[in-house]
Design a protein around this motif. Structure first.
Motif, PDB file in Angstrom:
ATOM      1  N   ARG A  92      -4.758 -68.074 -35.636  1.00 50.60           N
ATOM      2  CA  ARG A  92      -4.326 -68.317 -37.006  1.00 50.60           C
ATOM      3  C   ARG A  92      -3.667 -67.096 -37.611  1.00 50.60           C
ATOM      4  O   ARG A  92      -2.711 -67.177 -38.361  1.00 50.60           O
ATOM      5  CB  ARG A  92      -5.530 -68.723 -37.838  1.00 50.60           C
ATOM      6  CG  ARG A  92      -4.996 -69.524 -38.998  1.00 50.60           C
ATOM      7  CD  ARG A  92      -5.426 -69.147 -40.234  1.00 50.60           C
ATOM      8  NE  ARG A  92      -4.457 -69.358 -41.264  1.00 50.60           N
ATOM      9  CZ  ARG A  92      -3.715 -68.380 -41.764  1.00 50.60           C
ATOM     10  NH1 ARG A  92      -3.717 -67.201 -41.195  1.00 50.60           N
ATOM     11  NH2 ARG A  92      -2.935 -68.591 -42.807  1.00 50.60           N
ATOM     12  N   SER A  93      -4.128 -65.912 -37.198  1.00 49.69           N
ATOM     13  CA  SER A  93      -3.607 -64.702 -37.857  1.00 49.69           C
ATOM     14  C   SER A  93      -2.255 -64.290 -37.287  1.00 49.69           C
ATOM     15  O   SER A  93      -1.745 -63.232 -37.590  1.00 49.69           O
ATOM     16  CB  SER A  93      -4.607 -63.563 -37.688  1.00 49.69           C
ATOM     17  OG  SER A  93      -4.940 -63.478 -36.329  1.00 49.69           O
ATOM     18  N   SER A  94      -1.644 -65.163 -36.449  1.00 50.24           N
ATOM     19  CA  SER A  94      -0.330 -64.782 -35.892  1.00 50.24           C
ATOM     20  C   SER A  94       0.735 -64.753 -36.983  1.00 50.24           C
ATOM     21  O   SER A  94       1.836 -64.269 -36.758  1.00 50.24           O
ATOM     22  CB  SER A  94       0.068 -65.752 -34.782  1.00 50.24           C
ATOM     23  OG  SER A  94      -0.288 -67.058 -35.120  1.00 50.24           O
ATOM     24  N   SER A 161      -1.184 -62.196 -56.410  1.00 48.30           N
ATOM     25  CA  SER A 161      -2.118 -62.880 -57.328  1.00 48.30           C
ATOM     26  C   SER A 161      -3.541 -62.834 -56.769  1.00 48.30           C
ATOM     27  O   SER A 161      -4.513 -62.993 -57.483  1.00 48.30           O
ATOM     28  CB  SER A 161      -1.684 -64.339 -57.531  1.00 48.30           C
ATOM     29  OG  SER A 161      -1.626 -64.976 -56.255  1.00 48.30           O
ATOM     30  N   PHE A 162      -3.624 -62.601 -55.438  1.00 50.26           N
ATOM     31  CA  PHE A 162      -4.939 -62.438 -54.801  1.00 50.26           C
ATOM     32  C   PHE A 162      -4.781 -61.326 -53.770  1.00 50.26           C
ATOM     33  O   PHE A 162      -3.751 -61.257 -53.092  1.00 50.26           O
ATOM     34  CB  PHE A 162      -5.384 -63.744 -54.121  1.00 50.26           C
ATOM     35  CG  PHE A 162      -6.732 -63.624 -53.460  1.00 50.26           C
ATOM     36  CD1 PHE A 162      -6.830 -63.205 -52.139  1.00 50.26           C
ATOM     37  CD2 PHE A 162      -7.898 -63.867 -54.172  1.00 50.26           C
ATOM     38  CE1 PHE A 162      -8.069 -63.046 -51.534  1.00 50.26           C
ATOM     39  CE2 PHE A 162      -9.150 -63.703 -53.580  1.00 50.26           C
ATOM     40  CZ  PHE A 162      -9.235 -63.285 -52.261  1.00 50.26           C
ATOM     41  N   PRO A 163      -5.737 -60.423 -53.630  1.00 52.69           N
ATOM     42  CA  PRO A 163      -5.588 -59.314 -52.670  1.00 52.69           C
ATOM     43  C   PRO A 163      -5.708 -59.820 -51.229  1.00 52.69           C
ATOM     44  O   PRO A 163      -6.673 -59.516 -50.522  1.00 52.69           O
ATOM     45  CB  PRO A 163      -6.717 -58.360 -53.031  1.00 52.69           C
ATOM     46  CG  PRO A 163      -7.756 -59.212 -53.669  1.00 52.69           C
ATOM     47  CD  PRO A 163      -7.051 -60.336 -54.340  1.00 52.69           C
ATOM     48  N   SER A 164      -4.704 -60.597 -50.809  1.00 52.37           N
ATOM     49  CA  SER A 164      -4.715 -61.183 -49.467  1.00 52.37           C
ATOM     50  C   SER A 164      -4.519 -60.094 -48.411  1.00 52.37           C
ATOM     51  O   SER A 164      -3.558 -59.321 -48.478  1.00 52.37           O
ATOM     52  CB  SER A 164      -3.571 -62.200 -49.359  1.00 52.37           C
ATOM     53  OG  SER A 164      -3.174 -62.382 -48.018  1.00 52.37           O
ATOM     54  N   VAL A 165      -5.413 -60.066 -47.419  1.00 53.59           N
ATOM     55  CA  VAL A 165      -5.317 -59.074 -46.334  1.00 53.59           C
ATOM     56  C   VAL A 165      -4.027 -59.289 -45.560  1.00 53.59           C
ATOM     57  O   VAL A 165      -3.212 -58.381 -45.401  1.00 53.59           O
ATOM     58  CB  VAL A 165      -6.541 -59.185 -45.396  1.00 53.59           C
ATOM     59  CG1 VAL A 165      -6.364 -58.328 -44.156  1.00 53.59           C
ATOM     60  CG2 VAL A 165      -7.814 -58.814 -46.141  1.00 53.59           C
ATOM     61  N   GLY A 166      -3.799 -60.516 -45.103  1.00 50.36           N
ATOM     62  CA  GLY A 166      -2.625 -60.794 -44.279  1.00 50.36           C
ATOM     63  C   GLY A 166      -1.327 -60.589 -45.015  1.00 50.36           C
ATOM     64  O   GLY A 166      -0.363 -60.047 -44.477  1.00 50.36           O
ATOM     65  N   ALA A 167      -1.304 -60.993 -46.295  1.00 46.29           N
ATOM     66  CA  ALA A 167      -0.054 -60.833 -47.067  1.00 46.29           C
ATOM     67  C   ALA A 167       0.227 -59.338 -47.279  1.00 46.29           C
ATOM     68  O   ALA A 167       1.376 -58.899 -47.156  1.00 46.29           O
ATOM     69  CB  ALA A 167      -0.169 -61.561 -48.402  1.00 46.29           C
ATOM     70  N   ILE A 329     -14.367 -66.675 -50.991  1.00 41.21           N
ATOM     71  CA  ILE A 329     -13.063 -66.390 -50.367  1.00 41.21           C
ATOM     72  C   ILE A 329     -12.460 -67.629 -49.705  1.00 41.21           C
ATOM     73  O   ILE A 329     -11.295 -67.954 -49.915  1.00 41.21           O
ATOM     74  CB  ILE A 329     -13.198 -65.240 -49.329  1.00 41.21           C
ATOM     75  CG1 ILE A 329     -13.824 -64.008 -49.979  1.00 41.21           C
ATOM     76  CG2 ILE A 329     -11.842 -64.920 -48.691  1.00 41.21           C
ATOM     77  CD1 ILE A 329     -12.988 -63.352 -51.063  1.00 41.21           C
ATOM     78  N   PHE A 330     -13.222 -68.324 -48.882  1.00 46.29           N
ATOM     79  CA  PHE A 330     -12.685 -69.509 -48.178  1.00 46.29           C
ATOM     80  C   PHE A 330     -13.374 -70.770 -48.673  1.00 46.29           C
ATOM     81  O   PHE A 330     -14.576 -70.764 -48.937  1.00 46.29           O
ATOM     82  CB  PHE A 330     -12.865 -69.352 -46.659  1.00 46.29           C
ATOM     83  CG  PHE A 330     -11.961 -68.325 -46.053  1.00 46.29           C
ATOM     84  CD1 PHE A 330     -12.443 -67.078 -45.688  1.00 46.29           C
ATOM     85  CD2 PHE A 330     -10.599 -68.589 -45.887  1.00 46.29           C
ATOM     86  CE1 PHE A 330     -11.600 -66.113 -45.167  1.00 46.29           C
ATOM     87  CE2 PHE A 330      -9.750 -67.635 -45.365  1.00 46.29           C
ATOM     88  CZ  PHE A 330     -10.255 -66.396 -44.998  1.00 46.29           C
ATOM     89  N   GLU A 331     -12.574 -71.855 -48.731  1.00 51.62           N
ATOM     90  CA  GLU A 331     -13.093 -73.077 -49.369  1.00 51.62           C
ATOM     91  C   GLU A 331     -14.003 -73.891 -48.464  1.00 51.62           C
ATOM     92  O   GLU A 331     -14.720 -74.755 -48.925  1.00 51.62           O
ATOM     93  CB  GLU A 331     -11.940 -73.949 -49.882  1.00 51.62           C
ATOM     94  CG  GLU A 331     -11.077 -74.645 -48.845  1.00 51.62           C
ATOM     95  CD  GLU A 331      -9.938 -73.764 -48.339  1.00 51.62           C
ATOM     96  OE1 GLU A 331     -10.022 -72.534 -48.514  1.00 51.62           O
ATOM     97  OE2 GLU A 331      -9.006 -74.308 -47.749  1.00 51.62           O
ATOM     98  N   LEU A 372     -15.704 -68.718 -35.459  1.00 51.43           N
ATOM     99  CA  LEU A 372     -16.037 -67.386 -34.924  1.00 51.43           C
ATOM    100  C   LEU A 372     -17.328 -66.826 -35.513  1.00 51.43           C
ATOM    101  O   LEU A 372     -18.300 -66.546 -34.799  1.00 51.43           O
ATOM    102  CB  LEU A 372     -14.862 -66.432 -35.187  1.00 51.43           C
ATOM    103  CG  LEU A 372     -15.109 -64.937 -35.053  1.00 51.43           C
ATOM    104  CD1 LEU A 372     -15.683 -64.571 -33.702  1.00 51.43           C
ATOM    105  CD2 LEU A 372     -13.828 -64.167 -35.327  1.00 51.43           C
ATOM    106  N   ARG A 373     -17.414 -66.690 -36.809  1.00 51.86           N
ATOM    107  CA  ARG A 373     -18.581 -66.026 -37.415  1.00 51.86           C
ATOM    108  C   ARG A 373     -19.766 -66.993 -37.485  1.00 51.86           C
ATOM    109  O   ARG A 373     -20.911 -66.587 -37.376  1.00 51.86           O
ATOM    110  CB  ARG A 373     -18.243 -65.468 -38.803  1.00 51.86           C
ATOM    111  CG  ARG A 373     -17.041 -64.546 -38.808  1.00 51.86           C
ATOM    112  CD  ARG A 373     -17.177 -63.338 -37.868  1.00 51.86           C
ATOM    113  NE  ARG A 373     -15.913 -62.594 -37.819  1.00 51.86           N
ATOM    114  CZ  ARG A 373     -15.684 -61.546 -37.048  1.00 51.86           C
ATOM    115  NH1 ARG A 373     -16.608 -61.149 -36.227  1.00 51.86           N
ATOM    116  NH2 ARG A 373     -14.526 -60.933 -37.050  1.00 51.86           N
ATOM    117  N   GLY A 374     -19.474 -68.277 -37.610  1.00 48.29           N
ATOM    118  CA  GLY A 374     -20.549 -69.271 -37.545  1.00 48.29           C
ATOM    119  C   GLY A 374     -21.212 -69.222 -36.176  1.00 48.29           C
ATOM    120  O   GLY A 374     -22.433 -69.352 -36.048  1.00 48.29           O
TER     121      GLY A 374
END
Ligand code: EPZ
Length: 432
Positions: A92-94, A161-167, A329-331, A372-374
């Motif tokens: 996903r992080s590609s 508008s949000f401190p997005s890591v990827g953005a 952070i995630f819905e 992954l974290r689950g």
């Protein structure tokens, strides 16, 4: 498919070194696209997400060599600027390739990476940011086709508008070779952003303020070869600390950066753990009975990390009292709850809030890694449960943890990875 088998309630004792940071090495490998020459990256963890990133680099025309935990990337002759759908969907992080390819090639064609188990993962902030840098793009049939205008990539002021890591990473990658200066307001402050900036500055970039909310990138003409060592993985470190806490153990992590796991240390101390920090060592000893953690709210760094939410929830299932967890952070990052209930945990959830009533102990169960974290939370629950636990779908775990079963076995856990050959799998499928 492989699975992990655990015979629980063994106390963990000993000391370990933690792998390099997955969420650092991925953007740094992409940043190697911008370097006119060879980048040598040390302390790269051996993970399937790293494999997926290397595959894309090679598709683009990079020569990549891997020797243990060192990866060398020669991007002198890259020719392609597109990433096919099957490679984009691997990880996903590609999406962070967008900034890297644009920065080097001035154009990019990527498929929009799908959502994943933890949320829709939109990329609106990425797209609106690169548009402000002078990129024209059109999205069609799940593809984004980008090209820079005649002025090329041009520095500007961008407020997220949000401190997005990827953005934040994509803006930095697109801005380092742009004309002029880019200022990012409300930038993500995660340590992985600082590590990316350290790598690029070592290559000759001019990035200031990484790790703070305002990051300035002065465009330069070119970046030259360098060597870099990736920071330790604060999420893996937090996960192993929780493994010590949940098994009433005594463990030390050596050669980590304690300030990076500060947000995890605080709730572990509230749960009654004794945690000593000295230099790059952190040692934890756990009380016979953990105390509840009143409230865990996931927030952007330096708040409590969403990537440790599932693991901390596993700990609260056997703490004395009721703990509340809010995932900001995630819905949909509560998929592990269904699997924790199979261990006998008492959890109720509504929207982004989960209420966990601690039980005396968990009982071993057959569960699957939901993400992954689950998946790492399933390992933690299995370590403290009475009896045997079997975890399937462990490919999720292999995305972010390098041989966790070996690390935990070295601390005294009774844990094995069982390779399922096709025949067994076929017959199991047949009986399902
Ligand atoms: C990074 O993902 C990490 N991944 C995630 O780690 C981590 O959970 C996340 O940052 C938050 O810390 C990597 O670094 C590879 P975001 P990223 O953009 O960049 C919304 C793990 O377990 N958003 O900060 O995708 C988004 O939906 C992984 O190692 C938009 O709305 O995270 C989410 O709700 C999981 N629009 C929130 O922001 C956008 O354009 C945080 O996302 C971008 C994001």
């Amino acid at each position: 498919m492989d699975k992990i088998i655990i015979n629980g309630s063994k106390r963990l004792n000993g000391e370990i070194t933690v792998q390099g940071a997955k969420n650092s090495v991925l953007p740094i490998l992409v940043a190697a696209l911008l370097v006119d020459g060879v980048s040598i990256i040390h302390n790269c963890p051996m993970l399937s997400d790293v494999d997926a990133t290397v595959t894309i680099l090679e598709y683009l025309g990079c020569k990549v060599e891997r020797e243990g935990h060192t990866i060398s990337v020669d991007s002198t002759d890259i020719k392609r600027y597109d990433v096919p759908d099957n490679l984009m969907r691997e990880m996903r992080s590609s999406i962070v390739f967008l900034g890297g390819i644009l920065g080097r090639m001035g154009k990019a064609v990527l498929s929009t990476p799908g959502g994943c188990e933890i949320g829709l993962r939109p990329i609106d902030l990425h797209l609106s940011s690169i548009e402000q840098l002078g990129v024209n793009f059109k999205t069609d049939g799940g593809f984004i086709d980008c090209s820079v205008g005649e002025k090329g990539l041009t520095g500007t002021k961008i407020t997220l508008s949000f401190p997005s890591v990827g953005a934040t990473e994509n803006i930095i990658l697109a801005a380092v070779l742009a004309h002029g200066t880019t200022v990012i307001n409300n930038a993500a402050r995660e340590p992985e952003i600082s590590d990316l900036a350290d790598f690029l500055n070592r290559c000759g970039a001019k990035i200031h303020g990484a790790g703070d909310s305002t990051v300035t990138v002065e465009g330069v003409k070119r970046l030259t070869s360098t060597e870099h060592t990736v920071i330790p993985d604060r999420i893996a470190a937090s996960t192993y600390m929780i493994a010590g806490a949940i098994t009433n153990g005594k463990i030390c992590l050596k050669d980590i950066i304690p300030s990076h796991i500060g947000p995890t240390i605080q709730p572990l101390r509230e749960a009654g753990c004794d945690i000593a920090v000295s230099g790059r060592w952190v040692c934890l000893s756990s009380p016979p009975r953990l105390k509840r953690i009143r409230m865990i709210r996931t927030m952007p760094y330096p708040g409590f990390p969403t990537d440790v939410q599932a693991q901390m929830m596993a700990l609260t299932t056997v703490a004395d009292g009721t703990s509340v967890i809010v995932e900001n952070i995630f819905e949909s990052r509560f998929k592990h709850i269904g699997e924790l209930l199979r261990f006998g945990a008492k959890i109720s959830a509504e929207g982004r809030m989960a209420v966990v009533e601690g039980v005396k102990h968990l009982n071993g169960a057959n569960v699957k890694a939901t993400d992954l974290r689950g998946g790492s939370a399933m390992i933690l629950a299995g370590l403290c449960a009475h009896g045997a636990t079997q975890i399937t779908e462990i490919h999720h775990i292999d995305r972010g943890y390098e041989e966790p079963e070996k690390i935990l076995e070295s601390l005294g856990a009774d844990i094995k990875r069982v390779k399922e050959d096709a025949k067994t799998e076929q017959s199991e499928r047949g009986t399902q």
